[in-house]
Write a protein that holds these residues in place. Structure first.
Motif, PDB file in Angstrom:
ATOM      1  N   PHE A 260       0.839  -1.204   0.000  1.00 13.28           N
ATOM      2  CA  PHE A 260       0.000   0.000   0.000  1.00 13.28           C
ATOM      3  C   PHE A 260       0.873   1.252   0.000  1.00 13.28           C
ATOM      4  O   PHE A 260       1.526   1.565   0.992  1.00 13.28           O
ATOM      5  CB  PHE A 260      -0.868  -0.060   1.261  1.00 13.28           C
ATOM      6  CG  PHE A 260      -1.789   1.090   1.501  1.00 13.28           C
ATOM      7  CD1 PHE A 260      -2.864   1.334   0.662  1.00 13.28           C
ATOM      8  CD2 PHE A 260      -1.611   1.901   2.609  1.00 13.28           C
ATOM      9  CE1 PHE A 260      -3.744   2.374   0.922  1.00 13.28           C
ATOM     10  CE2 PHE A 260      -2.488   2.944   2.879  1.00 13.28           C
ATOM     11  CZ  PHE A 260      -3.559   3.177   2.038  1.00 13.28           C
ATOM     12  N   PRO A 261       0.880   2.004  -1.115  1.00 13.11           N
ATOM     13  CA  PRO A 261       1.718   3.200  -1.169  1.00 13.11           C
ATOM     14  C   PRO A 261       1.085   4.430  -0.533  1.00 13.11           C
ATOM     15  O   PRO A 261       1.716   5.480  -0.480  1.00 13.11           O
ATOM     16  CB  PRO A 261       1.929   3.416  -2.670  1.00 13.11           C
ATOM     17  CG  PRO A 261       0.754   2.801  -3.317  1.00 13.11           C
ATOM     18  CD  PRO A 261       0.313   1.680  -2.419  1.00 13.11           C
TER      19      PRO A 261
ATOM     20  N   ASN B 123      -7.732  -4.445 -11.730  1.00 12.57           N
ATOM     21  CA  ASN B 123      -7.217  -5.796 -11.997  1.00 12.57           C
ATOM     22  C   ASN B 123      -5.841  -5.988 -11.364  1.00 12.57           C
ATOM     23  O   ASN B 123      -4.942  -6.581 -11.951  1.00 12.57           O
ATOM     24  CB  ASN B 123      -7.189  -6.087 -13.495  1.00 12.57           C
ATOM     25  CG  ASN B 123      -8.574  -6.163 -14.091  1.00 12.57           C
ATOM     26  OD1 ASN B 123      -9.559  -6.381 -13.395  1.00 12.57           O
ATOM     27  ND2 ASN B 123      -8.668  -5.968 -15.388  1.00 12.57           N
ATOM     28  N   GLY B 124      -5.683  -5.439 -10.163  1.00  7.94           N
ATOM     29  CA  GLY B 124      -4.454  -5.614  -9.398  1.00  7.94           C
ATOM     30  C   GLY B 124      -3.334  -4.639  -9.707  1.00  7.94           C
ATOM     31  O   GLY B 124      -2.316  -4.649  -9.032  1.00  7.94           O
ATOM     32  N   LEU B 125      -3.524  -3.782 -10.726  1.00 12.62           N
ATOM     33  CA  LEU B 125      -2.480  -2.827 -11.101  1.00 12.62           C
ATOM     34  C   LEU B 125      -2.834  -1.420 -10.640  1.00 12.62           C
ATOM     35  O   LEU B 125      -3.961  -0.961 -10.843  1.00 12.62           O
ATOM     36  CB  LEU B 125      -2.285  -2.810 -12.622  1.00 12.62           C
ATOM     37  CG  LEU B 125      -1.768  -4.092 -13.254  1.00 12.62           C
ATOM     38  CD1 LEU B 125      -1.719  -3.939 -14.772  1.00 12.62           C
ATOM     39  CD2 LEU B 125      -0.388  -4.439 -12.705  1.00 12.62           C
ATOM     40  N   ASP B 126      -1.846  -0.748 -10.058  1.00 19.15           N
ATOM     41  CA  ASP B 126      -2.048   0.640  -9.651  1.00 19.15           C
ATOM     42  C   ASP B 126      -2.349   1.482 -10.879  1.00 19.15           C
ATOM     43  O   ASP B 126      -1.788   1.250 -11.950  1.00 19.15           O
ATOM     44  CB  ASP B 126      -0.778   1.158  -8.956  1.00 19.15           C
ATOM     45  CG  ASP B 126      -1.037   2.410  -8.155  1.00 19.15           C
ATOM     46  OD1 ASP B 126      -1.259   3.467  -8.779  1.00 19.15           O
ATOM     47  OD2 ASP B 126      -1.032   2.329  -6.924  1.00 19.15           O
ATOM     48  N   ILE B 127      -3.240   2.459 -10.727  1.00 18.54           N
ATOM     49  CA  ILE B 127      -3.577   3.313 -11.871  1.00 18.54           C
ATOM     50  C   ILE B 127      -2.419   4.215 -12.262  1.00 18.54           C
ATOM     51  O   ILE B 127      -2.364   4.712 -13.379  1.00 18.54           O
ATOM     52  CB  ILE B 127      -4.840   4.159 -11.618  1.00 18.54           C
ATOM     53  CG1 ILE B 127      -4.651   5.107 -10.437  1.00 18.54           C
ATOM     54  CG2 ILE B 127      -6.052   3.267 -11.435  1.00 18.54           C
ATOM     55  CD1 ILE B 127      -5.715   6.173 -10.330  1.00 18.54           C
TER      56      ILE B 127
ATOM     57  N   ARG C 123       3.765   1.237  -9.905  1.00 16.25           N
ATOM     58  CA  ARG C 123       3.700  -0.228 -10.039  1.00 16.25           C
ATOM     59  C   ARG C 123       5.066  -0.851  -9.760  1.00 16.25           C
ATOM     60  O   ARG C 123       6.072  -0.465 -10.330  1.00 16.25           O
ATOM     61  CB  ARG C 123       3.246  -0.621 -11.442  1.00 16.25           C
ATOM     62  CG  ARG C 123       1.834  -0.184 -11.736  1.00 16.25           C
ATOM     63  CD  ARG C 123       1.437  -0.525 -13.149  1.00 16.25           C
ATOM     64  NE  ARG C 123       0.137   0.051 -13.462  1.00 16.25           N
ATOM     65  CZ  ARG C 123      -0.405   0.027 -14.662  1.00 16.25           C
ATOM     66  NH1 ARG C 123       0.211  -0.573 -15.660  1.00 16.25           N
ATOM     67  NH2 ARG C 123      -1.577   0.587 -14.864  1.00 16.25           N
ATOM     68  N   GLY C 124       5.071  -1.784  -8.832  1.00 13.20           N
ATOM     69  CA  GLY C 124       6.305  -2.469  -8.493  1.00 13.20           C
ATOM     70  C   GLY C 124       7.208  -1.695  -7.546  1.00 13.20           C
ATOM     71  O   GLY C 124       8.291  -2.159  -7.211  1.00 13.20           O
ATOM     72  N   SER C 125       6.784  -0.531  -7.097  1.00 16.04           N
ATOM     73  CA  SER C 125       7.597   0.277  -6.192  1.00 16.04           C
ATOM     74  C   SER C 125       7.646  -0.362  -4.810  1.00 16.04           C
ATOM     75  O   SER C 125       6.680  -0.968  -4.353  1.00 16.04           O
ATOM     76  CB  SER C 125       7.010   1.684  -6.084  1.00 16.04           C
ATOM     77  OG  SER C 125       7.690   2.429  -5.102  1.00 16.04           O
ATOM     78  N   ALA C 126       8.767  -0.197  -4.156  1.00 18.86           N
ATOM     79  CA  ALA C 126       8.929  -0.723  -2.797  1.00 18.86           C
ATOM     80  C   ALA C 126       8.473   0.276  -1.746  1.00 18.86           C
ATOM     81  O   ALA C 126       8.453  -0.037  -0.558  1.00 18.86           O
ATOM     82  CB  ALA C 126      10.379  -1.104  -2.569  1.00 18.86           C
ATOM     83  N   ASP C 127       8.125   1.481  -2.158  1.00 23.62           N
ATOM     84  CA  ASP C 127       7.680   2.512  -1.211  1.00 23.62           C
ATOM     85  C   ASP C 127       6.253   2.235  -0.767  1.00 23.62           C
ATOM     86  O   ASP C 127       5.301   2.485  -1.507  1.00 23.62           O
ATOM     87  CB  ASP C 127       7.763   3.902  -1.853  1.00 23.62           C
ATOM     88  CG  ASP C 127       9.191   4.323  -2.143  1.00 23.62           C
ATOM     89  OD1 ASP C 127      10.097   3.836  -1.437  1.00 23.62           O
ATOM     90  OD2 ASP C 127       9.387   5.120  -3.069  1.00 23.62           O
TER      91      ASP C 127
END
Length: 132
Positions: free
Chosen positions: A82-83, A91-95, A100-104
């Protein structure tokens, strides 16, 4: 010849019309879309974001399951990657592609220009999920 062939096809019940195919395509596309709005209690942008998502889905004529997911603490934020609040996933992807894929991740407010995710960002993600 082409006109006669088309007319013959339309008379056959076992051959769908282009309208039937279009409707089927829309139904398949819509049935696959899942929208999640992740937020924490007290986030001032949570409800306006949900309303914006629903409005854009109506404008795009896309029926989707919209779920509101409350993130209750830091450990839940990490588990959900959760950023910040609000986060919208289709569908599971951030808008927001850059996230997307960020570790923050963390239990914090998410900053968008203007406070809310933009209509363009949401619309683009909806269209991406529809394959347009």
């Amino acid at each position: 010849m082409r006109t006669r062939y088309s007319a013959t096809l339309r008379k056959r019940r076992d051959v769908p019309s282009w309208k039937d195919l279009l409707e089927l395509s829309i139904m398949e596309r819509e049935s696959l879309m899942k929208v999640e709005v992740l937020y924490f209690n007290g986030c001032p942008n949570h409800q306006p974001s949900v309303e914006r998502v629903r409005a854009i889905l109506r404008q795009e004529r896309v029926s989707a399951e919209v779920s509101e997911v409350e993130v209750t603490d830091e450990s839940a934020a990490k588990a959900l990657a959760f950023p910040g609040s609000p986060t919208i996933r289709i569908n599971g992807l951030d808008i927001e592609r850059a996230v997307r894929g960020s570790a923050d991740v963390g239990f914090a407010c998410r900053r968008y220009p203007g406070g809310l995710p933009s209509e363009e960002m949401i619309r683009g993600a909806v269209r991406e999920a529809c394959g347009q």
